[in-house]
Design a protein around this motif. Structure first.
Motif, PDB file in Angstrom:
ATOM      1  N   VAL A 335      -2.115   4.689   0.437  1.00 39.14           N
ATOM      2  CA  VAL A 335      -2.956   3.860   2.201  1.00 39.14           C
ATOM      3  C   VAL A 335      -1.929   2.930   2.761  1.00 39.14           C
ATOM      4  CG1 VAL A 335      -5.241   2.811   0.247  1.00 39.14           C
ATOM      5  CG2 VAL A 335      -3.004   1.148  -0.188  1.00 39.14           C
ATOM      6  N   TRP A 336      -2.557   2.551   3.571  1.00 41.63           N
ATOM      7  CA  TRP A 336      -1.054   1.748   4.155  1.00 41.63           C
ATOM      8  C   TRP A 336      -1.561   0.563   4.897  1.00 41.63           C
ATOM      9  CZ3 TRP A 336      -1.936  -0.196   8.979  1.00 41.63           C
ATOM     10  CH2 TRP A 336      -3.156  -0.162   9.631  1.00 41.63           C
ATOM     11  N   GLY A 337      -0.537  -0.095   4.330  1.00 43.82           N
ATOM     12  CA  GLY A 337      -0.333  -1.373   4.927  1.00 43.82           C
ATOM     13  C   GLY A 337       0.658  -2.342   5.813  1.00 43.82           C
ATOM     14  N   HIS A 338       0.306  -3.342   6.496  1.00 44.46           N
ATOM     15  CA  HIS A 338       1.572  -4.148   7.041  1.00 44.46           C
ATOM     16  C   HIS A 338       2.080  -4.580   6.410  1.00 44.46           C
ATOM     17  CE1 HIS A 338      -0.191  -3.666  10.944  1.00 44.46           C
ATOM     18  NE2 HIS A 338      -1.428  -4.247  10.661  1.00 44.46           N
ATOM     19  N   ASP A 339       4.015  -4.023   6.359  1.00 45.30           N
ATOM     20  CA  ASP A 339       5.311  -4.650   5.312  1.00 45.30           C
ATOM     21  C   ASP A 339       4.492  -5.158   4.318  1.00 45.30           C
ATOM     22  OD1 ASP A 339       7.509  -5.518   5.420  1.00 45.30           O
ATOM     23  OD2 ASP A 339       7.107  -7.646   5.972  1.00 45.30           O
ATOM     24  N   CYS A 343       2.173  -0.610  -1.285  1.00 46.08           N
ATOM     25  CA  CYS A 343       1.029   1.288  -0.164  1.00 46.08           C
ATOM     26  C   CYS A 343       2.492   2.026  -0.104  1.00 46.08           C
ATOM     27  CB  CYS A 343       0.670   0.727   0.848  1.00 46.08           C
ATOM     28  SG  CYS A 343      -0.322  -1.645   0.948  1.00 46.08           S
ATOM     29  N   ALA A 344       1.597   3.332  -0.477  1.00 42.00           N
ATOM     30  CA  ALA A 344       2.432   4.610   0.047  1.00 42.00           C
ATOM     31  C   ALA A 344       3.169   4.064   1.559  1.00 42.00           C
ATOM     32  CB  ALA A 344       1.461   5.570  -0.189  1.00 42.00           C
ATOM     33  N   PHE A 345       2.165   4.098   2.594  1.00 40.97           N
ATOM     34  CA  PHE A 345       2.676   3.954   3.814  1.00 40.97           C
ATOM     35  C   PHE A 345       2.975   2.440   4.441  1.00 40.97           C
ATOM     36  CE2 PHE A 345       0.064   8.064   2.498  1.00 40.97           C
ATOM     37  CZ  PHE A 345       1.176   9.080   2.961  1.00 40.97           C
ATOM     38  N   ARG A 346       4.096   2.235   4.330  1.00 38.67           N
ATOM     39  CA  ARG A 346       4.369   1.054   5.112  1.00 38.67           C
ATOM     40  C   ARG A 346       4.569   0.743   6.245  1.00 38.67           C
ATOM     41  NH1 ARG A 346      10.109  -1.723   4.188  1.00 38.67           N
ATOM     42  NH2 ARG A 346       9.104  -4.391   4.641  1.00 38.67           N
ATOM     43  N   ALA A 391      -6.168  -1.651   7.617  1.00 33.11           N
ATOM     44  CA  ALA A 391      -4.674  -1.790   7.041  1.00 33.11           C
ATOM     45  C   ALA A 391      -4.933  -2.452   5.504  1.00 33.11           C
ATOM     46  CB  ALA A 391      -4.023  -2.645   7.551  1.00 33.11           C
ATOM     47  N   HIS A 392      -4.505  -2.180   4.614  1.00 30.59           N
ATOM     48  CA  HIS A 392      -4.830  -2.951   3.051  1.00 30.59           C
ATOM     49  C   HIS A 392      -3.989  -3.765   3.273  1.00 30.59           C
ATOM     50  CE1 HIS A 392      -6.076  -2.688  -1.276  1.00 30.59           C
ATOM     51  NE2 HIS A 392      -4.788  -2.978  -1.323  1.00 30.59           N
ATOM     52  N   THR A 393      -4.833  -5.281   2.596  1.00 30.31           N
ATOM     53  CA  THR A 393      -3.844  -5.996   2.454  1.00 30.31           C
ATOM     54  C   THR A 393      -3.883  -6.470   0.862  1.00 30.31           C
ATOM     55  OG1 THR A 393      -5.777  -7.743   2.540  1.00 30.31           O
ATOM     56  CG2 THR A 393      -4.742  -7.124   4.027  1.00 30.31           C
ATOM     57  N   GLY A 394      -2.862  -6.759   0.765  1.00 28.60           N
ATOM     58  CA  GLY A 394      -2.626  -7.722  -1.237  1.00 28.60           C
ATOM     59  C   GLY A 394      -2.292  -6.060  -2.305  1.00 28.60           C
ATOM     60  N   ASN A 395      -2.527  -6.124  -3.382  1.00 30.04           N
ATOM     61  CA  ASN A 395      -1.868  -5.489  -4.499  1.00 30.04           C
ATOM     62  C   ASN A 395      -2.385  -3.666  -3.974  1.00 30.04           C
ATOM     63  OD1 ASN A 395      -0.142  -4.456  -6.613  1.00 30.04           O
ATOM     64  ND2 ASN A 395      -0.331  -5.935  -7.902  1.00 30.04           N
TER      65      ASN A 395
END
Length: 460
Positions: A335-339, A343-346, A391-395
């Motif tokens: 998944v991707w996430g902000h900073d 996540c695999a994609f930051r 965007a994924h949030t958290g762990n």
């Protein structure tokens, strides 16, 4: 010819053209030209050539080498099952075609210049299964869509106070890491290895590869050196030159450097890849005034959609998959996430610096293949206008998320059955790198490991 000093003939960046090479050779400042091509594992293979022969003959007519170099395992053993080269085909030659644009001083070696070569067939076409050819093909597809890619890699390594020969004699056990505690960001801890790291930084800078910084990392003796963002092919070329120079310099200092993905049960070596796109006017296209562009959304959606089936391009070895562990800073969730480093994609940066960081590759990655995979996946997302997940949030180590394949065998199955990969790369390339993964699996399956001896020697 007026032979000025070597400094006046050498561009400040350390890069050379043919005229500068000839002048430096005439002065005796350069007496060796290293011609090197990246192989399937991302290692440099080639020849050392005398400057006059290089200028008079190789530049016009190229040079040849055995095509088994793209059909061997890590031990340089010719392996059956490759269509490109085999005993049945006689293991003929291919062509080392020098890319003069990559010519530079090899400042870590006395009197040496180095340049990278494309591997070509005798009809003049690029070998379709050569890593540099694969990346160039994806760059061409990207250009047809109106874009260019910029990238940088962050490549970690472990530094040991043992020579390579001593490491081998010890069976790679009971080695002496250069730091005995976690020196992540530590100025004091990194000062203890600065003589070696400084030598690497300065040699690369003097060779025309712009260094940004170096820093300590978490594992014992672990460090990384980071380089300037630039065109994607330059990024890959700089990456393989850095690995070569770092190992050679470490050897001269009676030390050893390992880029393997997971040397021990502590933190593995990562190779985070930062990438963004620009349009034909060289404008960044991932950001808009209110945040991400729609194009960026499609690109990240393509990356997430195809990450699992491209895993052998990001994680090519048995050992690669041992790096993916909960709480290790190596991702498991696709998944991707902000900073968000879980996540695999930051996604990080803003405005023209907005970019995606692919955290899947380890230190053992072939940068040409990984960058080609990122471009191909992102292009598919753009072409099909794939909608991005939020965007994924958290762990991202926890929860019901798509996950990295658990083993190289799982990754191989996904790769071999990927219709997307066959369209993006062609059947020949897919089959060739499937065979590479098979060889690793077969070889590991036949090996008797230390783990087995410890478990079974006495107690079984």
């Amino acid at each position: 010819m007026d032979h000025a000093s070597s400094e006046s003939k050498t561009p400040p960046s350390g890069r050379l053209d043919l005229a500068a090479l000839r002048a430096l050779a005439a002065e005796g400042a350069i007496d060796t030209v290293i011609m090197a091509a990246p192989d399937m594992q991302g290692r440099l293979q080639g020849k050392r050539v005398m400057p006059r022969f290089f200028s008079d003959s190789v530049v016009a007519d190229a040079s040849e080498g055995c095509n088994y170099l793209l059909a061997v395992d890590v031990e340089m053993t010719p392996v059956a099952g490759y269509d490109f080269a085999s005993w049945d085909r006689g293991y003929g030659d291919f062509v080392f075609r020098p890319d003069i644009a990559t010519l530079r001083r090899a400042a870590w070696q006395e009197g040496a210049a180095i340049l990278l070569c494309d591997i070509a067939l005798h009809d003049g076409s690029l070998a379709p299964i050569a890593p540099r050819s694969i990346l160039k093909h994806q760059i061409g597809r990207l250009a047809e869509a109106g874009f260019s890619a910029y990238a940088a890699t962050e490549l970690e390594f472990l530094l040991f106070r043992n020579s390579y020969e001593e490491c081998m004699r010890r069976g790679y056990r009971n080695l002496d890491p250069a730091n005995l505690y976690n020196v992540d960001y530590s100025i004091l801890g990194t000062a203890k290895v600065e003589p070696v790291i400084r030598k690497i930084r300065n040699a690369l800078e003097a060779s025309g590869i712009q260094v940004e910084n170096s820093k300590g990392e978490c594992n014992l003796g672990q460090h990384e050196i980071n380089f300037a963002y630039g065109p994607v092919l330059d990024c890959a070329d700089g990456h393989v030159l850095y690995k070569e120079a770092a190992k050679e310099i470490a050897g001269e200092e009676n030390c050893a450097i390992s880029f393997m993905a997971k040397f021990n049960e502590r933190e593995g070596n990562s190779c985070h890849i930062h990438l963004s796109l620009r349009d034909r006017e060289n404008r960044a296209v991932f950001a808009e005034s209110d945040g991400h562009s729609r194009l960026f959304g499609h690109f990240i959606a393509g990356l997430a959609a195809h990450a699992a089936e491209l895993s052998i391009l990001f994680a090519p070895n048995i050992n690669s998959y041992k790096r993916y562990a909960v709480g290790s800073f190596a991702p498991t969730g696709l998944v991707w996430g902000h900073d968000n480093r879980t996540c695999a994609f930051r996604v990080l940066g803003h405005g023209k610096s907005l970019r995606v960081e692919n955290r899947l590759p380890g230190g053992d990655v072939n940068p040409y293949l990984a960058l080609a995979g990122m471009i191909a996946a992102g292009l598919d997302g753009i072409a099909r206008e794939l909608p991005p997940a939020g965007a994924h949030t958290g762990n991202a180590y926890h929860g019901d998320l798509p996950r990295v394949p658990r083993t190289l065998a799982d990754a191989l199955s996904l790769w071999r059955n990927s219709d997307f990969a066959r369209v993006a790369f062609g059947d020949q390339m897919v089959a060739h790198y499937a065979r590479m993964a098979e060889v690793e699996i077969e070889t590991f399956g036949a090996a008797v490991t230390d783990w087995e001896r410890v478990r079974g020697f006495e107690r079984m």
